[in-house]
Design an enzyme around this catalytic site. Structure first.
Site, short mmCIF file in Angstrom:
data_model
loop_
_atom_site.label_atom_id
_atom_site.label_comp_id
_atom_site.label_asym_id
_atom_site.label_seq_id
_atom_site.Cartn_x
_atom_site.Cartn_y
_atom_site.Cartn_z
N GLY A 1 0.72 -1.70 -0.06
CA GLY A 1 -0.11 -0.09 0.13
C GLY A 1 0.65 1.73 0.15
N GLU B 1 3.46 -6.42 0.92
CA GLU B 1 3.27 -6.88 -0.31
C GLU B 1 3.12 -5.61 -0.74
OE1 GLU B 1 0.17 -10.76 0.81
OE2 GLU B 1 -0.75 -8.19 0.30
N PRO B 2 3.96 -4.72 -1.27
CA PRO B 2 4.12 -3.99 -2.36
C PRO B 2 3.66 -4.21 -4.07
CG PRO B 2 6.58 -4.47 -1.97
CD PRO B 2 5.06 -5.20 -1.21
N GLY B 3 2.48 -3.86 -4.47
CA GLY B 3 2.83 -3.95 -5.81
C GLY B 3 2.91 -2.23 -6.69
N ARG C 1 -7.55 3.83 -15.29
CA ARG C 1 -8.29 4.42 -13.46
C ARG C 1 -8.22 5.59 -13.85
NH1 ARG C 1 -3.38 5.17 -10.97
NH2 ARG C 1 -4.39 4.57 -8.76
N TYR D 1 -11.52 5.87 -10.49
CA TYR D 1 -11.55 6.31 -9.65
C TYR D 1 -10.76 8.33 -9.32
CZ TYR D 1 -8.69 2.29 -9.33
OH TYR D 1 -7.86 1.43 -9.27
N CYS E 1 -15.51 4.47 -27.56
CA CYS E 1 -16.38 5.27 -28.13
C CYS E 1 -17.56 5.32 -26.56
CB CYS E 1 -17.36 4.54 -28.78
SG CYS E 1 -16.65 3.78 -30.58
N TYR F 1 -1.19 -1.04 -12.56
CA TYR F 1 -2.52 -0.71 -12.54
C TYR F 1 -2.81 -0.21 -13.40
CZ TYR F 1 -2.44 -2.36 -7.41
OH TYR F 1 -1.63 -2.96 -6.20
C1 LIG Z 1 -3.72 -4.67 -3.93
C2 LIG Z 1 -2.89 -5.32 -3.14
C3 LIG Z 1 -1.72 -5.14 -2.63
C4 LIG Z 1 -0.56 -4.30 -2.73
O1 LIG Z 1 -0.83 -2.86 -3.11
P1 LIG Z 1 -0.44 -1.06 -3.54
O2 LIG Z 1 -0.75 -0.43 -3.29
O3 LIG Z 1 0.17 -1.78 -4.70
O4 LIG Z 1 1.28 -1.90 -3.01
C5 LIG Z 1 -1.06 -5.56 -1.97
N1 LIG Z 1 -1.83 -6.56 -0.23
C6 LIG Z 1 -3.03 -6.88 -1.11
C7 LIG Z 1 -4.24 -8.19 -0.35
C8 LIG Z 1 -3.74 -5.95 -1.82
O5 LIG Z 1 -5.08 -6.34 -2.04
#
Ligand SMILES: *Cc1c(COP(=O)(O)O)cnc(C)c1O
Length: 431
Positions: A248, A290-292, A330, A334, A360, A390
């Site tokens: 997050g 869990e960084p994305g 995106r 949102y 369209c 994303y």
């Molecule tokens: C989306 C998500 C993440 C990654 O969140 P980021 O904001 O991209 O870092 C990690 N864990 C879970 C369970 C998620 O749903």
């Protein structure tokens, strides 16, 4: 500039990761996703190093694949030593196809079907993050059928709103993910999981949300989770060996966004967890995050070509490009903000445009009210920054538009990690 991998050259053209953007657009065509491989690696190393500094070997950052899922990304994060968080058989298959080790995959999802569960167990996925009771029961049955003991983490909803974190509002109990603590269901969930013979309950997972900027979101989460871990130990004699606090951390989409010092934040989180578990007389659990977004967002840029500029006197201007909500939904989803630049030239004379796509839908806006050169015209290249997370993973084929390719940029070369979808690809599944 927004990020130090974006530069304006003397001739006014834009560079990304040291490569000339208009030249890449000519070479690979548009719309085009660019990714800065060195930046992805640097972001991984930032987490790996911070985890090592603060936890030694007792922690692992997991890349949340939903931010951008394709084979090459799993090779890169795997080489950097990250684990992976996956949410579907498709993501797991992609990671495994890239040679990613199954034991380092953590399988999420709130709606795993019997088939999904069977698939995950049969592929030797190391960890299931069990979202709910129905999944718990089915996973136990499936593990027995396949003759394995499956390691699991249980997903708990701590009731924190990351954006108003100090008021622990009951509203956030009301989400579709995980099992709530506040209602007592979290305790019952763990209690029940411990009776499952074919599951090895290693610990707990929680994820409070995305785009976290506030200082103490993870610290507050840890307070709640450590209290719960204490309760589990007192009431059930259960020792939580693993704690996953989710992903997050936010990134900068605009110049006005804060820059988060992630290593400093992690150091603070680590210190807080050690202190709280110490006070409670608990062992320090193995720590996961869990960084994305913060791994891939600033490694991405999308490049378009302007098809037309529409001026409506007394109203506004639209710059209409050859991509749209299909490659970046995106803003439509949102109202996500983005920084938009003319990739060919800079000017003293700007005007305000809505950057619109080719779909369209009147709502097909990539970003409203962006400043672009007053003379922006057909053929100009437009760059949208910070699109590494994303975008590709949320892309669609609406209007039967093919998804753009992903071109990886390294120090001295570039290569296609995902090729452009062709017209024939679009009919590939049709009978
Ligand atoms: C989306 C998500 C993440 C990654 O969140 P980021 O904001 O991209 O870092 C990690 N864990 C879970 C369970 C998620 O749903």
């Amino acid at each position: 500039m927004l990020s130090d991998n974006i530069q304006r050259n003397e001739d006014g053209s834009l560079s990304f990761a040291g490569h000339n953007v208009p030249a890449l657009a000519r070479q690979f065509g548009t719309p085009l996703y660019l990714m800065d491989e060195e930046r992805i690696r640097a972001n991984c190393r930032m987490y790996i190093q911070a985890f090592r500094d603060n936890f030694g070997d007792a922690a692992l950052p997991l890349y949340a694949g939903k931010a951008a899922s394709f084979k090459q990304i799993y090779r890169i994060v795997g080489q950097e030593g990250m684990g992976v968080d996956a949410v579907s058989p498709g993501e797991i298959h992609t990671a495994l196809s890239a040679g990613f080790p199954p034991e380092k995959i953590y399988y999420h999802g709130d709606a795993k079907t019997d088939e999904d569960i069977r698939y995950g167990v049969s592929k030797g996925v190391g960890w299931f993050i069990v979202d709910n009771e129905a999944e718990l029961q089915q996973l136990n049955i499936e593990a027995e059928r396949q003759g394995v003991v499956q390691k699991v983490l249980l997903r708990i909803t701590p009731g924190i709103d990351p954006h108003t974190y100090h008021s622990i509002s009951t509203g956030t109990v009301d989400v579709k993910f995980g099992v709530a603590l506040e209602t007592g269901q979290g305790f019952a969930f763990v209690h029940q999981a411990l009776t499952m013979e074919h599951l090895d309950v290693q610990g707990l997972h929680c994820h409070v949300g995305s785009e976290v900027f506030d200082e103490s979101v993870f610290e507050d989460t840890i307070d709640i989770m450590v209290d719960f871990i204490s309760l589990l130990q007192q009431k059930l004699g259960y020792v939580t060996r693993v704690l996953n606090v989710g992903g997050g951390y936010g990134v900068r989409y605009l110049d006005t966004d804060k820059q988060i010092d992630i290593p400093a934040r992690i150091a603070h989180v680590a210190e807080h967890l050690k202190q709280r578990t110490g006070e409670a007389g608990l062992p320090l659990p193995f720590f996961l995050m869990e960084p994305g977004r913060s791994i891939v967002a600033d490694a991405g840029m999308t490049v378009y070509t302007v098809s037309t500029v529409k001026r409506i006197p007394g109203y506004k201007r639209y710059a209409i490009v050859d991509g749209g909500m299909t490659d970046n939904p995106r803003y439509c989803l949102y109202k996500a903000p983005y920084t938009v630049l003319n990739a060919d030239r800079d000017t003293m004379f700007y005007a305000v445009y809505d950057l619109a796509g080719r779909c369209c839908e009147s709502g097909d806006i990539i970003q409203p009210a962006v400043k672009l050169p007053d003379d922006t015209r057909r053929g100009d290249h437009i760059a949208v920054c910070t699109t590494g997370a994303y975008n590709y993973s949320m892309a669609s084929n609406y209007n039967r538009l093919g998804r753009p390719p992903i071109v990886m940029l390294t120090k001295d070369s570039s290569y296609v990690a995902v090729r452009r979808e062709t017209l024939d690809d679009l009919c590939a599944l049709d009978n």
